[in-house]
Design a protein around this motif. Sequence first.
Motif, PDB file in Angstrom:
ATOM      1  N   TYR A 141       0.960  -1.033   0.044  1.00 14.88           N
ATOM      2  CA  TYR A 141       0.151  -0.144  -0.016  1.00 14.88           C
ATOM      3  C   TYR A 141       0.753   1.271   0.072  1.00 14.88           C
ATOM      4  O   TYR A 141       0.300   2.299   0.004  1.00 14.88           O
ATOM      5  CB  TYR A 141      -1.107   0.123   1.269  1.00 14.88           C
ATOM      6  N   SER A 142       2.144   1.131  -0.091  1.00 15.28           N
ATOM      7  CA  SER A 142       2.895   2.384   0.200  1.00 15.28           C
ATOM      8  C   SER A 142       3.016   3.310  -1.113  1.00 15.28           C
ATOM      9  O   SER A 142       3.108   4.284  -1.191  1.00 15.28           O
ATOM     10  CB  SER A 142       4.529   1.664   0.359  1.00 15.28           C
ATOM     11  N   SER A 143       2.664   2.687  -2.276  1.00 10.98           N
ATOM     12  CA  SER A 143       2.497   3.531  -3.258  1.00 10.98           C
ATOM     13  C   SER A 143       1.147   4.082  -3.607  1.00 10.98           C
ATOM     14  O   SER A 143       0.872   4.653  -4.800  1.00 10.98           O
ATOM     15  CB  SER A 143       2.890   2.812  -4.609  1.00 10.98           C
ATOM     16  N   CYS A 144       0.133   3.797  -2.762  1.00  9.54           N
ATOM     17  CA  CYS A 144      -1.254   4.526  -2.883  1.00  9.54           C
ATOM     18  C   CYS A 144      -1.259   6.018  -2.878  1.00  9.54           C
ATOM     19  O   CYS A 144      -0.416   6.615  -2.043  1.00  9.54           O
ATOM     20  CB  CYS A 144      -2.277   3.999  -1.633  1.00  9.54           C
ATOM     21  N   GLN A 145      -1.755   6.688  -3.687  1.00  9.53           N
ATOM     22  CA  GLN A 145      -2.206   7.971  -3.771  1.00  9.53           C
ATOM     23  C   GLN A 145      -3.488   8.384  -3.375  1.00  9.53           C
ATOM     24  O   GLN A 145      -4.328   7.756  -3.944  1.00  9.53           O
ATOM     25  CB  GLN A 145      -1.622   8.541  -5.287  1.00  9.53           C
ATOM     26  N   PRO A 146      -3.769   9.566  -2.911  1.00  9.07           N
ATOM     27  CA  PRO A 146      -5.065   9.729  -2.425  1.00  9.07           C
ATOM     28  C   PRO A 146      -5.719  10.427  -3.820  1.00  9.07           C
ATOM     29  O   PRO A 146      -4.984  11.078  -4.603  1.00  9.07           O
ATOM     30  CB  PRO A 146      -4.950  11.021  -1.542  1.00  9.07           C
ATOM     31  N   VAL A 147      -7.090  10.213  -3.920  1.00  8.69           N
ATOM     32  CA  VAL A 147      -7.741  10.481  -5.076  1.00  8.69           C
ATOM     33  C   VAL A 147      -8.919  11.501  -4.581  1.00  8.69           C
ATOM     34  O   VAL A 147      -9.562  11.065  -3.778  1.00  8.69           O
ATOM     35  CB  VAL A 147      -8.073   9.099  -5.771  1.00  8.69           C
ATOM     36  N   VAL A 148      -9.166  12.504  -5.259  1.00  9.48           N
ATOM     37  CA  VAL A 148     -10.363  13.337  -4.944  1.00  9.48           C
ATOM     38  C   VAL A 148     -11.301  13.107  -6.056  1.00  9.48           C
ATOM     39  O   VAL A 148     -11.212  13.126  -7.204  1.00  9.48           O
ATOM     40  CB  VAL A 148      -9.832  14.874  -5.342  1.00  9.48           C
ATOM     41  N   LEU A 149     -12.471  12.651  -5.523  1.00  8.79           N
ATOM     42  CA  LEU A 149     -13.603  12.038  -6.292  1.00  8.79           C
ATOM     43  C   LEU A 149     -14.463  13.495  -6.540  1.00  8.79           C
ATOM     44  O   LEU A 149     -15.017  14.107  -5.681  1.00  8.79           O
ATOM     45  CB  LEU A 149     -14.388  11.194  -5.543  1.00  8.79           C
ATOM     46  N   GLU A 150     -14.545  13.724  -7.778  1.00  4.63           N
ATOM     47  CA  GLU A 150     -15.345  14.997  -8.174  1.00  4.63           C
ATOM     48  C   GLU A 150     -16.778  14.708  -8.053  1.00  4.63           C
ATOM     49  O   GLU A 150     -17.638  15.684  -7.899  1.00  4.63           O
ATOM     50  CB  GLU A 150     -15.001  15.497  -9.662  1.00  4.63           C
ATOM     51  N   THR A 151     -17.210  13.436  -8.251  1.00  3.21           N
ATOM     52  CA  THR A 151     -18.500  13.147  -8.290  1.00  3.21           C
ATOM     53  C   THR A 151     -18.474  11.923  -7.152  1.00  3.21           C
ATOM     54  O   THR A 151     -18.433  10.892  -7.203  1.00  3.21           O
ATOM     55  CB  THR A 151     -19.380  12.378  -9.523  1.00  3.21           C
ATOM     56  N   PRO A 152     -19.092  12.453  -5.726  1.00  3.08           N
ATOM     57  CA  PRO A 152     -19.430  11.333  -4.779  1.00  3.08           C
ATOM     58  C   PRO A 152     -20.216  10.308  -5.219  1.00  3.08           C
ATOM     59  O   PRO A 152     -21.170  10.570  -5.845  1.00  3.08           O
ATOM     60  CB  PRO A 152     -19.666  12.162  -3.718  1.00  3.08           C
ATOM     61  N   TYR A 153     -19.986   9.090  -4.526  1.00  2.00           N
ATOM     62  CA  TYR A 153     -20.542   7.942  -4.718  1.00  2.00           C
ATOM     63  C   TYR A 153     -22.120   8.287  -3.905  1.00  2.00           C
ATOM     64  O   TYR A 153     -22.100   8.993  -2.874  1.00  2.00           O
ATOM     65  CB  TYR A 153     -20.252   6.993  -4.061  1.00  2.00           C
ATOM     66  N   PRO A 154     -23.185   7.948  -4.567  1.00  2.91           N
ATOM     67  CA  PRO A 154     -24.404   8.452  -4.324  1.00  2.91           C
ATOM     68  C   PRO A 154     -24.739   7.586  -2.833  1.00  2.91           C
ATOM     69  O   PRO A 154     -24.318   6.177  -2.672  1.00  2.91           O
ATOM     70  CB  PRO A 154     -25.565   7.809  -5.057  1.00  2.91           C
ATOM     71  N   PRO A 155     -25.431   7.960  -1.936  1.00  2.00           N
ATOM     72  CA  PRO A 155     -25.767   7.585  -0.533  1.00  2.00           C
ATOM     73  C   PRO A 155     -26.587   6.403  -0.911  1.00  2.00           C
ATOM     74  O   PRO A 155     -27.366   6.538  -1.325  1.00  2.00           O
ATOM     75  CB  PRO A 155     -26.344   8.724   0.160  1.00  2.00           C
ATOM     76  N   THR A 156     -26.395   5.426   0.230  1.00  2.00           N
ATOM     77  CA  THR A 156     -27.338   4.291   0.151  1.00  2.00           C
ATOM     78  C   THR A 156     -28.118   4.191   1.528  1.00  2.00           C
ATOM     79  O   THR A 156     -27.298   4.617   2.586  1.00  2.00           O
ATOM     80  CB  THR A 156     -26.601   3.036  -0.066  1.00  2.00           C
TER      81      THR A 156
END
Length: 371
Positions: A141-156
């Motif tokens: 997991y050391s190479s993981c990079q944070p990703v900003v979601l422009e469209t969030p997942y719809p709530p369930t």
Amino acid sequence: MTTRQRQLARPWGSVCCLLAALCLSPIAALAETFGGAIEDGKAYGAAVNSDMPNASTLPPESVPGYQTSAPPEADYYGNPSAIGDAANQAAAENPAAQAVTEGFVSRPMFTIDQSTDPMFQRMGQVEANAASIAGAMQGEYSSCQPVVLETPYPPTREACYENRLTENQTCSRKLVVACDPETDGCDAGGIVPGSWAGDMKVALMPGSNGDFILQFGTIADNYWGGYGAVYDRTLNFEITDANLINKFILTRAAFDDWLLIKINDTTVYVGPYGGDRLEVVTSEGGWFQIKQVRYCATCYGSPELGTSWNFALNVDLKPFLREGPNTIFMRTVVAGGGEGAIQITTRQKCPRNCHDTWDDSQCSTLQARSQ
């Protein structure tokens, strides 16, 4: 070999021939495109299915696990409530169903406070520091990079339902009465205030250590006269509860010359020489009369004793008291000059303050579960 086995043998034979052909000509058998592979699979399935028997023509007994064509559950068709009643009856006799039911009733209930529970506090910390936590991971997991979601997942939203069997349970509440420790010496000796009345001076005054002194008569000298003169006096008073009185003692008698005391028609004291009565008898002595004081059947004395007596006594009068009106009778015999007075020391138990509380310890568990 049975007919079913012979029928199943045909597709296996076809598969073996197909595999042999594929092995001999691997390049020619491979489909050139993905769509071609799909079509080849469909053709092969159609060839195999053509050799399979029609299930609608097979006897029911050939189906694995088949038992009967008329199962008891068929009776519930058109009567859905009957299957619920049958299920409840079966659950009452089934150990597994009983275990589930007891779990609903007796399992502990927990309330999770999202503002203080460590699980939710840690979740908030991870969410607020996702980048730093992801950067601290090692290995794959050391190479993981944070990703900003422009469209969030719809709530369930998910919901679940839990049904609890109702049951009647009872508990008992106990009324606990506690009273202050018993004390005495805090009121007027058990005599109803203002109830005393006498034909001489009457006084009720505090004594020592919580006692009260009831005085009947005046302690003085020679306020009565005569020779062999009889002075009868009566004191009346009321008592509300004789059981609360723990002291009612004749403690002083001051008189000249003779004295008799009765309480509720019982003689309790004759002085100064004792006896069981006090009366003046007159006998003829020629041209004059002789007066004598009789204080027992054969006991006589002169009316004049020439002494003002002042005795400290300890005569318990409590056994002669009664609820309601009480009477003290005092007779004094005087010769020349005389007087008569008595003092009674009284003491009564104080009223006790009692408090009652309900003991809900047997019901607290059920009340908590009902919330």
